[in-house]
Design a protein around this motif. Structure first.
Motif, short mmCIF file in Angstrom:
data_model
loop_
_atom_site.label_atom_id
_atom_site.label_comp_id
_atom_site.label_asym_id
_atom_site.label_seq_id
_atom_site.Cartn_x
_atom_site.Cartn_y
_atom_site.Cartn_z
N MET A 158 0.82 -1.20 0.00
CA MET A 158 0.00 0.00 0.00
C MET A 158 0.87 1.26 0.00
O MET A 158 0.59 2.22 -0.73
N ALA A 159 1.93 1.25 0.79
CA ALA A 159 2.82 2.41 0.84
C ALA A 159 3.50 2.63 -0.50
O ALA A 159 3.62 3.77 -0.98
N SER A 160 3.94 1.55 -1.14
CA SER A 160 4.59 1.66 -2.45
C SER A 160 3.63 2.24 -3.49
O SER A 160 4.00 3.09 -4.30
N THR A 161 2.39 1.76 -3.45
CA THR A 161 1.38 2.25 -4.39
C THR A 161 1.11 3.73 -4.16
O THR A 161 1.00 4.52 -5.12
N ALA A 162 1.01 4.12 -2.90
CA ALA A 162 0.73 5.52 -2.58
C ALA A 162 1.86 6.43 -3.04
O ALA A 162 1.63 7.51 -3.61
N VAL A 163 3.10 6.01 -2.80
CA VAL A 163 4.25 6.82 -3.21
C VAL A 163 4.29 6.97 -4.73
O VAL A 163 4.52 8.06 -5.27
N SER A 164 4.05 5.86 -5.42
CA SER A 164 4.06 5.90 -6.88
C SER A 164 2.95 6.79 -7.41
O SER A 164 3.15 7.59 -8.34
N MET A 165 1.76 6.67 -6.81
CA MET A 165 0.63 7.50 -7.24
C MET A 165 0.91 8.98 -7.00
O MET A 165 0.48 9.85 -7.77
N ALA A 166 1.62 9.28 -5.93
CA ALA A 166 1.87 10.67 -5.58
C ALA A 166 2.93 11.31 -6.45
O ALA A 166 2.78 12.46 -6.89
N LEU A 167 4.00 10.57 -6.72
CA LEU A 167 5.17 11.20 -7.33
C LEU A 167 5.28 11.00 -8.84
O LEU A 167 5.85 11.85 -9.52
N THR A 168 4.74 9.90 -9.37
CA THR A 168 4.88 9.68 -10.82
C THR A 168 4.17 10.76 -11.64
O THR A 168 4.76 11.29 -12.59
N PRO A 169 2.92 11.14 -11.30
CA PRO A 169 2.30 12.21 -12.07
C PRO A 169 3.03 13.54 -11.93
O PRO A 169 3.00 14.38 -12.83
#
Length: 238
Positions: free
Chosen positions: A75-86
């Motif tokens: 969940m943390a990995s998904t959240a970080v990716s969702m936050a920073l990739t865009p």
């Protein structure tokens, strides 16, 4: 509020529970038999039942801890990716994913399932081995290799916002960041609540286990020096 920690590493296998430290077995319970420092302890029927109950409780809770830890990391990995990739772009997002994958690999060294074997490393030496100097160097190298791209992407995002003035662009960038945060919160809220509820149940189970362990140690003095479960309430009782 619930504070629980484990003083030893635990390995759960079918019909066997092993408690160890720095790779050295402290005690194990195997087929209702108790071995402390490699020597079998003679048990009466009541003690055997208590040992069996304790082993069953630990063996049921350790896999739940491992599953919870791994789900939290995902969940943390998904959240970080969702936050920073865009925000920083796909290239930077790939580097961030690489960093999170490295973190997950390290966590799996201290909390993993391999077939019907479960291992939970809780001692300082086990955690240091997984997250010590080598891990720090790996993360530092990844950050150094990525920081330039990250800063360029961040600067580009900041300056591409609507508005003619710098202040207007910063305002637009702030609004974009707020929107990303709200999207993540909406998508992660249900998962976070589920993880929190599971964590609370586990903590309550371990507090119950601590009481059972205290009874076990009173009945079997050979185990008195090997407290696996440490809780705030148990420390107050002692």
């Amino acid at each position: 509020e619930c504070e629980v920690s484990l003083n030893y590493d635990v390995t759960v296998e079918p019909k066997k529970l092993t408690v160890s430290e720095v790779g050295k077995e402290q005690y194990r319970i195997e087929m209702n038999k108790l071995f402390v420092n490699g020597e079998q302890i003679s048990l009466n029927e009541q003690q055997q039942q208590l040992v069996s109950q304790y082993a069953d409780e630990v063996s049921s809770q350790v896999p739940e801890v491992i599953e919870l830890v791994n789900d939290a990391v995902v969940m943390a990995s998904t959240a970080v990716s969702m936050a920073l990739t865009p925000l920083l772009g796909d290239a930077t997002g790939a580097k961030i994913d690489e960093m999170m994958d490295g973190l997950q690999d390290r966590i799996e060294e201290v909390a993993y399932q391999n077939g019907d074997k479960f291992y939970l490393g809780a001692t300082e030496s086990s955690l240091e081995k997984a997250f010590g100097e080598e891990f720090e160097k790996e993360m530092e190298q990844l950050v150094q290799n990525s920081i330039g791209t990250m800063m360029m992407s961040l600067g580009s995002q900041m300056m591409s916002g609507d508005g003619d003035s710098f202040e207007a662009k910063m305002d637009a960038f702030s609004v974009k960041m707020d929107s990303i945060g709200e999207d993540i919160e909406l998508q992660m809220e249900e998962q976070a609540q589920d993880l929190e509820a599971r964590g609370e149940r586990l903590c309550e189970n371990f507090e119950t286990l601590a009481v059972l362990e205290k009874n076990l140690q009173a009945q079997i003095p050979e185990l008195a020096s090997y407290s696996l479960v440490a809780t705030a309430s148990k420390e107050l009782l002692e």
